[in-house]
Design a protein around this motif. Structure first.
Motif, PDB file in Angstrom:
ATOM      1  N   GLN A 326      26.699   6.655 -14.044  1.00 17.20           N
ATOM      2  CA  GLN A 326      25.675   6.717 -12.998  1.00 17.20           C
ATOM      3  C   GLN A 326      24.680   7.859 -13.229  1.00 17.20           C
ATOM      4  N   GLU A 327      25.144   8.930 -13.848  1.00 21.43           N
ATOM      5  CA  GLU A 327      24.262  10.062 -14.135  1.00 21.43           C
ATOM      6  C   GLU A 327      23.423   9.834 -15.389  1.00 21.43           C
ATOM      7  N   ASP A 328      24.020   9.238 -16.424  1.00 21.81           N
ATOM      8  CA  ASP A 328      23.374   9.201 -17.736  1.00 21.81           C
ATOM      9  C   ASP A 328      22.544   7.956 -18.012  1.00 21.81           C
ATOM     10  N   VAL A 329      22.888   6.826 -17.385  1.00 15.10           N
ATOM     11  CA  VAL A 329      22.128   5.601 -17.660  1.00 15.10           C
ATOM     12  C   VAL A 329      20.644   5.761 -17.330  1.00 15.10           C
ATOM     13  N   PRO A 330      20.263   6.331 -16.187  1.00 17.14           N
ATOM     14  CA  PRO A 330      18.823   6.523 -15.936  1.00 17.14           C
ATOM     15  C   PRO A 330      18.147   7.378 -17.004  1.00 17.14           C
ATOM     16  N   LYS A 331      18.855   8.391 -17.518  1.00 16.54           N
ATOM     17  CA  LYS A 331      18.294   9.243 -18.567  1.00 16.54           C
ATOM     18  C   LYS A 331      18.114   8.461 -19.865  1.00 16.54           C
ATOM     19  N   LEU A 332      19.070   7.587 -20.181  1.00 18.09           N
ATOM     20  CA  LEU A 332      18.961   6.770 -21.393  1.00 18.09           C
ATOM     21  C   LEU A 332      17.768   5.821 -21.297  1.00 18.09           C
ATOM     22  N   VAL A 333      17.577   5.236 -20.135  1.00 20.46           N
ATOM     23  CA  VAL A 333      16.412   4.354 -19.942  1.00 20.46           C
ATOM     24  C   VAL A 333      15.118   5.148 -20.120  1.00 20.46           C
ATOM     25  N   THR A 334      15.074   6.354 -19.563  1.00 19.14           N
ATOM     26  CA  THR A 334      13.895   7.212 -19.717  1.00 19.14           C
ATOM     27  C   THR A 334      13.651   7.549 -21.183  1.00 19.14           C
ATOM     28  N   ASP A 335      14.715   7.870 -21.904  1.00 19.37           N
ATOM     29  CA  ASP A 335      14.584   8.176 -23.336  1.00 19.37           C
ATOM     30  C   ASP A 335      14.057   6.980 -24.107  1.00 19.37           C
ATOM     31  N   TYR A 336      14.529   5.789 -23.758  1.00 24.23           N
ATOM     32  CA  TYR A 336      14.035   4.583 -24.439  1.00 24.23           C
ATOM     33  C   TYR A 336      12.557   4.375 -24.169  1.00 24.23           C
ATOM     34  N   MET A 337      12.160   4.538 -22.919  1.00 23.01           N
ATOM     35  CA  MET A 337      10.760   4.319 -22.575  1.00 23.01           C
ATOM     36  C   MET A 337       9.857   5.388 -23.171  1.00 23.01           C
ATOM     37  N   ALA A 338      10.464   6.541 -23.533  1.00 18.58           N
ATOM     38  CA  ALA A 338       9.726   7.597 -24.234  1.00 18.58           C
ATOM     39  C   ALA A 338       9.790   7.415 -25.748  1.00 18.58           C
ATOM     40  N   LYS A 339      10.372   6.264 -26.178  1.00 17.40           N
ATOM     41  CA  LYS A 339      10.459   5.895 -27.602  1.00 17.40           C
ATOM     42  C   LYS A 339      11.330   6.844 -28.424  1.00 17.40           C
ATOM     43  N   LYS A 340      12.354   7.408 -27.793  1.00 15.06           N
ATOM     44  CA  LYS A 340      13.283   8.257 -28.535  1.00 15.06           C
ATOM     45  C   LYS A 340      14.153   7.415 -29.468  1.00 15.06           C
TER      46      LYS A 340
END
Length: 375
Positions: A326-340
């Motif tokens: 619940q804590e990390d999935v939103p961060k992973l989505v953000t990283d993907y959208m930032a093209k990491k």
């Protein structure tokens, strides 16, 4: 919404029995109860674990059941006490829950929430009932999520709010990508300049390669039997790929010769008992770390020489890449959208629900890429 508090009739792929094709049925989805969330599914990936459940490689799955656990959707309604999401939010259901209060959730060393479904596999909500009905019969839930349906109901500890603009492929963060990527970053903690071996070049293996590359590994060896997958592995970050069939000696000896005694990290992503031992033997004697990701039948047991561990190697398991869901999935989505990192490499094709059985057959053939069901 107009459907709030009402039973919703919708389509779902129901597994009535193991070893049988899924049946597209009209089901009834009850409103969410206290601390539950009803989600309109937008897209769902088809994972190897779904196939393993259908074939009973994953044992004790209760039938009939709606499979699927890798999705993105929109909150339709919420039950009393839900504060983490609201209707209209874009979310990813979580097959590894996060209650935030158990020993595991509070620990920095574990992400295996005590309220997980891996032990009991009851296929029911916390009150021991189901929200799904088909032809008057109760239908079980799979891994707390059940995403092969237009609507599902999950506990509020099994949902993460994500960016409202997250594209459909972010559903793959919910299992396949998150598992492999996190295994390298969180579980193994791959270090810059290290050597890695990834056994099994499927979606999880490819995701592991990305995690190794982002962690700064200097050498990443992909190991698999399908050479047609090698170019993609190289594109994603592998420095070389090898096929065990091309050598007249055990592949662990080949890897040892290539890496001055063995790799620093190895990852078993194929779900084969014999490969797990080989992966361990492929690491460097004094400090090698092996991470097991692949699921095997419950009747298969791993037998290893204790000397492999006594001399300094470490064998570890990883569930969902060690992420606090619940804590990390939103961060992973953000990283993907930032093209990491990339996700498009995981997408084979998008299909309607009616073709889900064709997608299961493609997966068995070893075809590259996840098929995503669009609703």
């Amino acid at each position: 919404m107009a459907t709030t508090g009402k039973i919703i009739k919708c389509r779902a792929a129901v597994a009535w029995e193991p070893h049988k094709t899924l049946s597209i049925e009209e089901i009834e989805v009850a409103p969410p109860k206290s601390h539950e969330v009803r989600i309109k599914i937008l897209a769902s990936g088809i994972c190897g674990s779904d196939s393993s459940a259908l074939s009973t490689v994953l044992s004790d799955i209760k039938f009939p059941v709606i499979l699927g656990h890798e999705a993105v959707g929109i909150v339709e309604s919420i039950g009393s006490g839900v504060t983490i999401v609201k209707p209209g939010d874009k979310v990813i259901p979580l097959f590894v829950p996060y209650c935030g209060v158990c020993r595991s959730c509070k620990s920095t060393n574990s992400n295996m929430c005590h309220k997980n479904e891996f032990g009991s596999r009851s296929g029911l909500m916390e009150d021991k009932t189901t929200r799904f009905t088909c032809k008057g019969k109760p239908i079980h839930t799979f891994f707390s999520t059940s995403t092969f349906t237009e609507y599902t109901v999950v506990s509020d500890i099994c949902v993460a709010k994500v960016n409202s603009h997250a594209p459909i492929e972010t559903c793959l963060i919910g299992c396949g990508f998150g598992t492999g990527y996190g295994a390298a970053i969180n579980t193994a903690k791959v270090t810059p300049g290290s050597t890695c071996a990834v056994f099994g070049l499927g979606g999880v293996g490819f995701s592991t390669i990305i995690g190794c590359k982002i962690s700064g590994a200097a050498r990443i060896i992909g190991i698999g039997y399908h050479k047609e997958k090698f170019p993609l592995a190289i594109e994603l970050g592998a420095t070389e790929c090898i096929n065990p069939k091309d050598y007249n000696k055990p592949i662990q000896e080949v890897i040892a010769d290539m890496t001055n005694g063995g790799v620093d990290y190895s990852f078993e992503c194929a779900g084969r008992i014999e490969t797990m031992t080989i992966a361990l033997e492929s690491t460097y004697m004094g400090s090698g770390i092996t991470v097991i990701l692949g699921a095997t039948p419950s009747n298969e047991k791993l037998s290893i020489d204790p000397g492999l561990l006594i001399t300094g190697r470490t064998l570890k398991g990883s569930i969902y890449g060690g992420w606090k869901s619940q804590e990390d999935v939103p961060k992973l989505v953000t990283d993907y959208m930032a093209k990491k990192f990339k996700l498009d490499f995981l997408v084979g094709q998008t299909i309607p629900l009616e073709k889900i059985n064709d997608a299961f057959q493609l997966m068995k053939s070893g075809a590259v890429g996840r098929n995503i069901v669009l609703f």
